[in-house]
Design a protein around this motif. Structure first.
Motif, mmCIF file in Angstrom:
data_model
loop_
_atom_site.group_PDB
_atom_site.id
_atom_site.type_symbol
_atom_site.label_atom_id
_atom_site.label_comp_id
_atom_site.label_asym_id
_atom_site.label_seq_id
_atom_site.Cartn_x
_atom_site.Cartn_y
_atom_site.Cartn_z
ATOM 1 N N ALA A 174 0.823 -1.214 0.000
ATOM 2 C CA ALA A 174 0.000 0.000 0.000
ATOM 3 C C ALA A 174 0.852 1.257 0.000
ATOM 4 N N THR A 175 2.075 1.166 0.476
ATOM 5 C CA THR A 175 2.967 2.332 0.514
ATOM 6 C C THR A 175 3.713 2.536 -0.791
ATOM 7 N N GLY A 176 3.472 1.661 -1.779
ATOM 8 C CA GLY A 176 4.148 1.787 -3.061
ATOM 9 C C GLY A 176 5.467 1.053 -3.145
ATOM 10 N N ARG A 177 5.882 0.406 -2.069
ATOM 11 C CA ARG A 177 7.129 -0.345 -2.088
ATOM 12 C C ARG A 177 6.904 -1.720 -2.693
ATOM 13 N N THR A 178 7.961 -2.285 -3.260
ATOM 14 C CA THR A 178 7.904 -3.641 -3.805
ATOM 15 C C THR A 178 8.613 -4.593 -2.851
ATOM 16 N N VAL A 179 7.949 -5.680 -2.521
ATOM 17 C CA VAL A 179 8.549 -6.709 -1.675
ATOM 18 C C VAL A 179 8.700 -7.985 -2.495
ATOM 19 N N LEU A 180 9.537 -8.879 -2.014
ATOM 20 C CA LEU A 180 9.727 -10.182 -2.647
ATOM 21 C C LEU A 180 9.241 -11.256 -1.687
ATOM 22 N N ALA A 181 8.224 -12.001 -2.099
ATOM 23 C CA ALA A 181 7.672 -13.059 -1.266
ATOM 24 C C ALA A 181 8.262 -14.396 -1.689
ATOM 25 N N LEU A 182 8.728 -15.161 -0.730
ATOM 26 C CA LEU A 182 9.294 -16.491 -0.980
ATOM 27 C C LEU A 182 8.184 -17.510 -0.737
ATOM 28 N N VAL A 183 7.514 -17.919 -1.800
ATOM 29 C CA VAL A 183 6.296 -18.726 -1.698
ATOM 30 C C VAL A 183 6.631 -20.202 -1.901
ATOM 31 N N PRO A 184 6.449 -21.046 -0.883
ATOM 32 C CA PRO A 184 6.728 -22.483 -1.044
ATOM 33 C C PRO A 184 5.701 -23.152 -1.954
ATOM 34 N N ARG A 185 6.121 -24.210 -2.612
ATOM 35 C CA ARG A 185 5.202 -24.977 -3.455
ATOM 36 C C ARG A 185 4.105 -25.609 -2.590
ATOM 37 N N GLY A 186 2.867 -25.539 -3.068
ATOM 38 C CA GLY A 186 1.753 -26.134 -2.355
ATOM 39 C C GLY A 186 1.284 -25.346 -1.161
ATOM 40 N N HIS A 187 1.754 -24.114 -1.026
ATOM 41 C CA HIS A 187 1.360 -23.296 0.120
ATOM 42 C C HIS A 187 -0.135 -22.975 0.050
#
Length: 377
Positions: A174-187
């Protein structure tokens, strides 16, 4: 700027040549004759050989079992892989691991990096966005809910999505920043749907529906996504260069043997001029690639940010590899479309690389924006 490769970089390239020497580009069914994917998974046997040769940990520090090399070394290895159309997530996994190392927390580093370097864990990156024409970071939203992050959105054409244990997903907050999410398989909250590239490889449409991730699995450091995107784009340029060089060599070998009117067609001026033009394309692709890789590896300042050099390299790679394979098809004649001959496979891979991480037009626009923001003296 020094384009002389170090001994370590040259050693990585030589090791790659040895690993890829036995790889056949036609080891899987032709994409022209296959409905759906040419194979269910990447080349796991080749992946194991890359791990044994320590080529999956090139960019990792010694404490994670890596060689501590840089983007230039990775690009040298990628160049060799593209010459044989190696079906492995080498670029995506290496770049994702490097981003975690550079910007991630200690918990994420310890959990992912040693296993990724040994080939036990496969990483990929969702960098295509919703349509391929919109920024990838705008395709997914990320909001904080207490100490967790909640992600919603869609990323299409995720490479090796069905092979990866963890997918790195850029998302905007919401603040306009970009984050990187580490998403596990099958999450929980993650849905994968099959898609297919022009090369016949299986891609994935990744849907995130209120997917909750712990704070340790989200990288919110400034510049992380931009750095990762530049490394991915530069690696794609290396793949395009290796593919183009192999295709031009195939064309030279064919035109040297194919005769008309009693002479090899390679001796005809019209053929020689077209091949020479494509050679010039390849040398321009090579020069701009090493400029971009050097800027990323060294962090050296320039008139423009490193993203400017990356944009120039991708413009040349996208346009150049397309011209190389089109000329190769033309000079091969009907033989170039023969599904028993590998050229059509290289053509299909070239189209995928041309569009990956944005076509030339998208990078021309990005370069224009950078020039507007950083006027040259």
């Amino acid at each position: 700027m020094d384009f002389t490769f170090t001994e370590e970089q040259q050693a990585a390239a030589e090791a790659a040549k040895g690993v890829f020497a036995g790889v056949a580009p036609d080891a899987v069914p032709s994409p022209a004759l296959t409905q759906g994917a040419v194979a269910d998974a990447c080349d796991r046997a080749l992946w194991a050989k890359l791990a044994d040769a320590d080529l999956l940990s090139l960019l990792l520090d010694a404490r994670y079992g890596g060689a501590g090399l840089d983007a230039i070394a990775l690009c040298l290895v990628l160049r060799e892989s593209a010459r044989v159309l190696a079906r492995v997530p080498l670029l995506e996994s290496s770049a994702a691991a490097a981003a975690v190392q550079a910007f991630g927390g200690e918990e994420a580093k310890s959990a992912l990096l040693p296993r990724a370097g040994q080939g036990e864990l496969v990483l990929t990156v969702a960098a295509h966005g919703r349509t391929g024409h919109d920024p990838a970071e705008l395709a997914v939203t990320a909001r904080q809910d207490g100490e967790a992050w909640v992600l919603d959105g869609v990323q299409t054409a995720v490479p090796w999505a069905y092979d990866a244990d963890v997918t790195v997903v850029p998302a905007h907050s919401a603040t306009g920043r970009t984050v990187l999410a580490l998403v596990p398989r099958g999450h929980e909250g993650i849905v994968l749907a099959e898609q297919f590239s022009t090369s016949g490889e299986r891609l994935g449409e990744l849907r995130l529906e209120s997917a909750r991730l712990a704070a340790r699995d989200v990288i919110d450091a400034d510049g992380a996504w931009e750095w990762l995107r530049d490394l991915l784009a530069t690696g794609t340029c290396a793949l395009a260069l290796g593919l183009g060089e192999r295709v031009l060599r195939m064309t030279g070998e064919y035109t040297s043997k194919r005769e008309q009117f009693g002479f090899p067609i390679a001796t005809f001026q019209a053929v020689a001029v077209q091949a020479a033009d494509r050679y010039i394309d390849l040398r321009a692709m090579e020069a701009t690639l090493w400029q971009a890789a050097w800027r990323i590896a060294s962090g050296a300042p320039g008139a423009l940010p490193a993203a400017g050099d990356v944009a120039v390299a991708k413009i040349w790679a996208a346009e150049g590899v397309r011209r190389v394979v089109q000329t190769a098809q033309h000079l091969h004649g009907g033989f170039g479309a023969d599904v028993d001959y590998p050229l059509h496979r290289y053509h299909a891979w070239a189209k995928h690389l041309e569009l990956s991480l944005g076509p030339a037009a998208a990078h021309e626009e990005a370069l224009g924006d950078l020039l507007a923001a950083h006027p040259l003296a």
